[in-house]
Design a protein around this motif. Structure first.
Motif, PDB file in Angstrom:
ATOM      1  N   GLU A   1      10.618 -11.441  -5.555  1.00  0.00           N
ATOM      2  CA  GLU A   1      10.979  -9.976  -5.663  1.00  0.00           C
ATOM      3  C   GLU A   1       9.773  -9.327  -6.639  1.00  0.00           C
ATOM      4  O   GLU A   1       9.584  -9.945  -7.921  1.00  0.00           O
ATOM      5  N   GLU A   2       9.650  -8.055  -6.487  1.00  0.00           N
ATOM      6  CA  GLU A   2       9.092  -7.257  -7.614  1.00  0.00           C
ATOM      7  C   GLU A   2       9.813  -6.071  -7.560  1.00  0.00           C
ATOM      8  O   GLU A   2      10.144  -5.155  -6.392  1.00  0.00           O
ATOM      9  N   GLN A   3      10.497  -5.501  -8.728  1.00  0.00           N
ATOM     10  CA  GLN A   3      11.303  -4.282  -8.735  1.00  0.00           C
ATOM     11  C   GLN A   3      10.418  -3.499  -9.665  1.00  0.00           C
ATOM     12  O   GLN A   3      10.397  -3.689 -11.118  1.00  0.00           O
ATOM     13  N   ILE A   4      10.101  -2.408  -8.921  1.00  0.00           N
ATOM     14  CA  ILE A   4       9.241  -1.389  -9.808  1.00  0.00           C
ATOM     15  C   ILE A   4       9.856  -0.403 -10.282  1.00  0.00           C
ATOM     16  O   ILE A   4      10.506   0.360  -9.279  1.00  0.00           O
ATOM     17  N   GLN A   5      10.317   0.029 -11.437  1.00  0.00           N
ATOM     18  CA  GLN A   5      11.243   0.975 -11.939  1.00  0.00           C
ATOM     19  C   GLN A   5      10.501   2.140 -12.568  1.00  0.00           C
ATOM     20  O   GLN A   5       9.888   2.007 -13.603  1.00  0.00           O
ATOM     21  N   GLY A   6      10.914   3.432 -12.131  1.00  0.00           N
ATOM     22  CA  GLY A   6      10.441   4.671 -12.571  1.00  0.00           C
ATOM     23  C   GLY A   6      11.551   5.294 -13.121  1.00  0.00           C
ATOM     24  O   GLY A   6      12.855   4.941 -12.805  1.00  0.00           O
ATOM     25  N   ASP A   7      11.355   6.587 -13.833  1.00  0.00           N
ATOM     26  CA  ASP A   7      12.476   7.111 -14.150  1.00  0.00           C
ATOM     27  C   ASP A   7      13.106   8.387 -12.987  1.00  0.00           C
ATOM     28  O   ASP A   7      14.167   8.811 -13.341  1.00  0.00           O
ATOM     29  N   ASN A   8      12.522   8.070 -11.903  1.00  0.00           N
ATOM     30  CA  ASN A   8      13.147   8.931 -10.887  1.00  0.00           C
ATOM     31  C   ASN A   8      13.477   8.242  -9.604  1.00  0.00           C
ATOM     32  O   ASN A   8      13.512   8.696  -8.552  1.00  0.00           O
ATOM     33  N   GLY A   9      13.152   6.691  -9.901  1.00  0.00           N
ATOM     34  CA  GLY A   9      13.438   5.933  -8.606  1.00  0.00           C
ATOM     35  C   GLY A   9      13.115   4.521  -8.833  1.00  0.00           C
ATOM     36  O   GLY A   9      12.334   4.223  -9.798  1.00  0.00           O
ATOM     37  N   SER A  10      13.193   3.649  -7.807  1.00  0.00           N
ATOM     38  CA  SER A  10      12.927   2.058  -8.032  1.00  0.00           C
ATOM     39  C   SER A  10      12.386   1.900  -6.607  1.00  0.00           C
ATOM     40  O   SER A  10      12.643   2.358  -5.526  1.00  0.00           O
ATOM     41  N   ILE A  11      11.217   0.952  -6.789  1.00  0.00           N
ATOM     42  CA  ILE A  11      10.725   0.223  -5.494  1.00  0.00           C
ATOM     43  C   ILE A  11      10.935  -1.202  -5.537  1.00  0.00           C
ATOM     44  O   ILE A  11      10.552  -1.680  -6.409  1.00  0.00           O
ATOM     45  N   GLU A  12      11.600  -1.601  -4.464  1.00  0.00           N
ATOM     46  CA  GLU A  12      11.331  -3.257  -4.156  1.00  0.00           C
ATOM     47  C   GLU A  12      10.294  -3.476  -3.384  1.00  0.00           C
ATOM     48  O   GLU A  12      10.492  -3.411  -1.968  1.00  0.00           O
ATOM     49  N   ALA A  13       9.245  -3.867  -3.723  1.00  0.00           N
ATOM     50  CA  ALA A  13       7.950  -3.840  -3.161  1.00  0.00           C
ATOM     51  C   ALA A  13       8.093  -4.952  -1.858  1.00  0.00           C
ATOM     52  O   ALA A  13       7.542  -4.885  -0.591  1.00  0.00           O
ATOM     53  N   GLU A  14       8.366  -6.161  -2.342  1.00  0.00           N
ATOM     54  CA  GLU A  14       8.629  -7.440  -1.403  1.00  0.00           C
ATOM     55  C   GLU A  14       9.333  -7.152  -0.130  1.00  0.00           C
ATOM     56  O   GLU A  14       8.799  -7.531   1.094  1.00  0.00           O
TER      57      GLU A  14
ATOM     58  N   TRP B   1      -1.343  -3.346 -10.464  1.00  0.00           N
ATOM     59  CA  TRP B   1      -1.632  -2.455  -9.548  1.00  0.00           C
ATOM     60  C   TRP B   1      -0.684  -1.091  -9.865  1.00  0.00           C
ATOM     61  O   TRP B   1      -0.925   0.002  -9.632  1.00  0.00           O
ATOM     62  N   ALA B   2       0.602  -1.419 -10.109  1.00  0.00           N
ATOM     63  CA  ALA B   2       1.541  -0.524 -10.096  1.00  0.00           C
ATOM     64  C   ALA B   2       1.405   0.402 -11.437  1.00  0.00           C
ATOM     65  O   ALA B   2       1.716   1.442 -11.443  1.00  0.00           O
TER      66      ALA B   2
ATOM     67  N   LEU C   1       0.858  -1.227  -0.022  1.00  0.00           N
ATOM     68  CA  LEU C   1      -0.027   0.223   0.096  1.00  0.00           C
ATOM     69  C   LEU C   1       0.680   1.347  -0.132  1.00  0.00           C
ATOM     70  O   LEU C   1       0.853   2.196  -0.874  1.00  0.00           O
ATOM     71  N   ASN C   2       1.892   1.141   0.872  1.00  0.00           N
ATOM     72  CA  ASN C   2       2.905   2.470   0.684  1.00  0.00           C
ATOM     73  C   ASN C   2       3.560   2.501  -0.585  1.00  0.00           C
ATOM     74  O   ASN C   2       3.833   3.624  -0.987  1.00  0.00           O
ATOM     75  N   ALA C   3       3.770   1.270  -1.276  1.00  0.00           N
ATOM     76  CA  ALA C   3       4.558   1.434  -2.283  1.00  0.00           C
ATOM     77  C   ALA C   3       3.576   2.197  -3.466  1.00  0.00           C
ATOM     78  O   ALA C   3       4.128   3.081  -3.971  1.00  0.00           O
ATOM     79  N   ILE C   4       2.564   1.774  -3.457  1.00  0.00           N
ATOM     80  CA  ILE C   4       1.513   2.136  -4.376  1.00  0.00           C
ATOM     81  C   ILE C   4       1.340   3.621  -3.978  1.00  0.00           C
ATOM     82  O   ILE C   4       1.086   4.411  -5.078  1.00  0.00           O
ATOM     83  N   ALA C   5       1.041   4.035  -2.898  1.00  0.00           N
ATOM     84  CA  ALA C   5       0.905   5.370  -2.443  1.00  0.00           C
ATOM     85  C   ALA C   5       2.009   6.343  -3.169  1.00  0.00           C
ATOM     86  O   ALA C   5       1.987   7.314  -3.688  1.00  0.00           O
ATOM     87  N   LYS C   6       3.448   5.724  -3.200  1.00  0.00           N
ATOM     88  CA  LYS C   6       4.547   6.557  -3.539  1.00  0.00           C
ATOM     89  C   LYS C   6       4.607   6.378  -5.078  1.00  0.00           C
ATOM     90  O   LYS C   6       4.863   7.706  -5.769  1.00  0.00           O
ATOM     91  N   ILE C   7       4.059   5.575  -5.813  1.00  0.00           N
ATOM     92  CA  ILE C   7       3.823   5.426  -7.223  1.00  0.00           C
ATOM     93  C   ILE C   7       2.934   6.479  -7.395  1.00  0.00           C
ATOM     94  O   ILE C   7       3.162   7.198  -8.603  1.00  0.00           O
ATOM     95  N   ARG C   8       1.651   6.484  -6.961  1.00  0.00           N
ATOM     96  CA  ARG C   8       0.733   7.328  -7.367  1.00  0.00           C
ATOM     97  C   ARG C   8       1.009   8.797  -7.160  1.00  0.00           C
ATOM     98  O   ARG C   8       0.725   9.694  -7.872  1.00  0.00           O
ATOM     99  N   ALA C   9       1.883   8.847  -6.266  1.00  0.00           N
ATOM    100  CA  ALA C   9       2.349  10.614  -5.843  1.00  0.00           C
ATOM    101  C   ALA C   9       3.508  10.662  -6.680  1.00  0.00           C
ATOM    102  O   ALA C   9       3.977  12.083  -6.670  1.00  0.00           O
ATOM    103  N   GLY C  10       3.819   9.969  -7.698  1.00  0.00           N
ATOM    104  CA  GLY C  10       5.008  10.318  -8.582  1.00  0.00           C
ATOM    105  C   GLY C  10       6.363  10.402  -7.990  1.00  0.00           C
ATOM    106  O   GLY C  10       7.274  11.028  -8.749  1.00  0.00           O
ATOM    107  N   GLU C  11       6.436   9.677  -7.055  1.00  0.00           N
ATOM    108  CA  GLU C  11       7.703   9.647  -6.208  1.00  0.00           C
ATOM    109  C   GLU C  11       8.670   9.184  -7.078  1.00  0.00           C
ATOM    110  O   GLU C  11      10.384   9.237  -6.752  1.00  0.00           O
TER     111      GLU C  11
END
Lengths: 430, 289
Positions: free
Chosen positions: A301-314, A247-248, A180-190
């Motif tokens: 593992e899930e590695q969610i990769q954006g152009d401003n950062g990455s989240i390892e959700a698990e 979801w991501a 939930l926190n990961a998705i929060a940060k993704i939706r916030a564009g972090e």
């Protein structure tokens, strides 16, 4: 309250607080309303009638769900059902002999002994048991994946819409604070624009369950190995992570490519023990997935990769693409170039932005700690009381199951598979 | 102090994420130039890969055996060095620094003293199920490894920060004697809690003051009982070894007032220890050392 109960109650409160903290970050009421409702209702003292659950399938997973249900604040286990005697005995023992027992799910439904059912049988049984329960007017919590075939998955959704009864699929990451926190940060564009999710579920085991010698129960007990009953790694593991990717990306894949093989465990199984898939989304975004059974170094593992950062959700970690400089050290560099010698301000605990880490390694289910599996079951119980079909959750479960089955098609045909438009559920229903 | 004509100084810098935090390194007039900065990354990466408990590693493999109460050989040289260092620091801090996690001796559990670590044979024989967590020592160990590599490469001046709470000061500031570092006051911006001059030393800061920065992070606890430390404090430790500084800053934080005083009295150069306790009224800051 016993010492154990007190510790468990504390763990429940900490868990719900972490959901609240995650929710505050992004207005969970709109982005993940099921989690907001679950956390809100979970803080109550559990008043009112408890939902009588019937658990269909009390093998490994069913027993784990049963153990969680026994700790729930708003449900009781009224009945257990399994046509395999050792499993049925196991389920009954967990309820300390209090539950009614059935060897046939129809008999359980006909007995009107329960308010809702939890289905944890082999995959190929999910559809018929779910449809029978919904026809009997009973809400259903069904373990993931939904069903063995695309038609069966769709039939379950159609029936749920017709009856408007709760049908919830077992995707517990939708209730886990780390996610939930990961998705929060993704939706916030972090982490910026997310263009790739790379996930894996690697294990080092043959994935077999012990079969009594001479029993003739190989296909029944090791159903995950046989195509008649399961798509193996795809339906039993991958669907968790295709749900996370959807979801991501907040989207459904458009095309799937895949490769699979029996690469290592050449023991008569029919399903691959080594798979690799690419799920393509609109805009060229991709979910790249692998699963294998002969190396566990990279685990789950899930590695969610954006152009401003990455989240390892698990594991609950987030990384900036470029670490921001330490202000004091930036000043130091300037001082050196200007020939200045002065005190450098530095010091104080700091961390790279981190999501709450709730589990480092997979924790065994069972007594001890409140967790997302229990929260999703308590949420289901609340929907049973209110007779509310949580459509968004069902939509995630359906698309995750379809992703697994279309992935199977891609592997078997060796050709890219286009996701049929007819298999994309609307975001809302009237 | 300023110079009319600043002497040109070459600097190589690096920023990266490691050990769950941000790392930043600046080396001045390094003989090996950009190659020298890579030594920092490698040292930190090697330490992290060995000591992490968040991914399969030699430490997690050992923990699997320890969790079952089984004896095990310690084959990895970095892990062995970490255990030797941890044992020495556990003794020096009278057990206030303890890298075993989860089982508290006061509750009949484990603790480093029950680990049965024998450096000579490189084996552990736990008396009770146990688990290692180098979270309170790992950054210091990484910095010590980096220092060794940098000195061998002829680096004489540099500043390396891991998370701004573990800092290695090599040599001196290019324009002054030593490195003058100031720990900012957590509640009064623009003021320093403490200013120190370091030369070939490491600094470690441990604090309980600000919990908001880390959601759901486990609190600092007393190793004896598992009791969380709730008083707002900042502990500062300096030593030639970054690992020693880190262990002592943690120990100072979890110590009672009497234990803290004993640590300060027993500390001798190069170890320097400081504690800042924040009363409910923030202006009343008491420096005990």
């Amino acid at each position: 309250m016993t010492g154990f109960d007190h510790a468990f109650d504390l763990s429940r409160r900490r868990f719900l607080e972490s959901i609240g903290i995650a929710g505050a970050a992004f207005g969970m009421a709109t982005a993940a309303p099921w989690a907001a409702r679950a956390a809100q209702s979970g803080r109550g003292r559990g008043g009112g009638d408890r939902v009588r659950f019937g658990v269909i399938g009390t093998g490994d997973r069913g027993s784990a769900l049963l153990e969680n249900l026994l700790q729930s604040r708003n449900g009781v286990v009224a009945a257990v059902c399994d046509d395999y005697a050792p499993n049925l005995a196991r389920g009954l023992a967990l309820t300390e002999g209090k539950a009614q027992t059935f060897t046939n799910h129809r008999a359980m439904l006909d007995a009107r002994a329960v308010d809702a059912v939890v289905i944890a049988t082999p995959l190929h049984m999910h559809a018929s048991q779910t449809l029978d329960a919904l026809d009997a007017g009973l809400p259903v919590f069904c373990e993931k994946s939904m069903a063995r075939t695309l038609d069966d998955c769709t039939a379950m959704v159609v029936k749920a819409r017709e009856t408007r009864l709760p049908l919830q699929i077992g995707h517990q990451r939708l209730f886990k604070p780390t996610y939930l926190n990961a998705i929060a940060k993704i939706r916030a564009g972090e982490i910026g624009k997310v263009t790739q999710v790379r996930s894996s579920w690697h294990r080092h085991r043959d994935w077999r369950r012990p079969v009594p010698p001479g029993s003739g129960l190989e296909r029944r007990i090791n159903w995950r190995m046989y195509r008649e009953y399961s798509a193996g790694l795809l339906t039993e593991l991958a669907s968790h992570q295709t749900q996370v990717a959807d979801w991501a990306f907040d989207a459904v894949p458009r095309r799937i490519m895949g490769s699979g093989s029996i690469c290592y465990w050449k023991d008569g199984r029919e399903v691959p023990d080594h798979i690799a898939l690419i799920y393509e989304y609109d805009g060229g975004r991709k979910h790249i997935y692998t699963s294998l059974l002969n190396n566990r170094r990279y685990g789950c593992e899930e590695q969610i990769q954006g152009d401003n950062g990455s989240i390892e959700a698990e594991v609950g970690k987030m990384f900036a693409e470029d670490s921001p400089p330490v202000p004091g050290l930036q000043r130091l560099i300037q001082d050196v170039s200007e020939g200045v010698f002065r005190t450098i301000p530095i010091g104080g605990a700091s961390w790279a932005s981190e999501l709450p880490v709730t589990h480092i390694a997979p924790q065994p289910l069972g007594r001890g700690e409140y967790n997302e599996t229990l929260l999703q079951l308590e949420h289901f119980a609340e929907t049973v009381k209110t007779r509310r079909l949580e459509w968004t959750l069902l939509r995630y479960g359906y698309h995750a199951s379809v992703a697994a089955l279309l992935g199977e098609q891609a592997i078997e045909t060796g050709q890219p598979v286009i996701w049929p438009e007819a298999l994309v559920l609307p975001r809302t229903i009237t | 102090m300023t110079f009319d004509v600043p002497m040109p100084v070459s600097v190589v810098s690096d920023r990266f994420t490691a050990m769950g935090t941000r790392a930043e390194a600046h080396l001045f007039d390094a003989p090996a130039g950009p190659d020298a900065i890579l030594l920092v990354r490698r040292a930190v990466a090697r330490a992290e890969a060995t000591l992490t408990i968040h991914r399969p590693s030699p430490t997690t493999a050992l923990n699997e055996r320890l969790a079952r109460g089984e004896a095990a050989a310690v084959d990895d040289p970095i892990l062995l060095d970490a255990l030797e260092t941890a044992e020495a620091l556990w003794r020096r801090t009278n057990g206030l620094f303890d890298p075993t996690a989860g089982a508290f001796p006061g509750a009949g559990g484990g603790g480093f003293g029950h680990l049965g670590f024998d450096a000579r044979t490189a084996r552990v024989r736990p008396e009770t199920p146990s688990r290692l967590d180098f979270g309170g020592l790992g950054k210091g160990l990484a910095l010590d490894h980096a220092a060794t590599a940098l000195r061998a490469a002829g680096v004489v001046a540099g500043l390396i920060s891991l998370g701004e709470s573990s800092i290695l000061a090599l040599g001196s500031h290019p324009h002054g004697e030593g490195w003058r570092l100031g720990v900012p006051h957590p509640e009064h911006g623009g003021y320093f809690l403490q200013e120190l001059t370091l030369r070939e030393e490491a600094l470690s800061i441990s604090a309980t003051g600000d919990r908001r920065a880390a959601v759901d992070r486990a609190p600092t606890v007393r190793p004896e009982t598992g009791e969380p430390i709730l008083t707002a404090m900042t502990a500062v430790a300096v030593d030639r070894s970054a690992a020693t500084a880190e262990a002592f800053s943690t120990a100072m934080l979890v110590a009672t007032a009497e234990e803290r005083e004993a640590l300060v009295l027993a500390a001798s150069e190069p170890t320097r220890l400081f504690i800042h306790v924040f009363d409910p009224v923030p202006t009343a800051v008491r420096v005990l050392a």
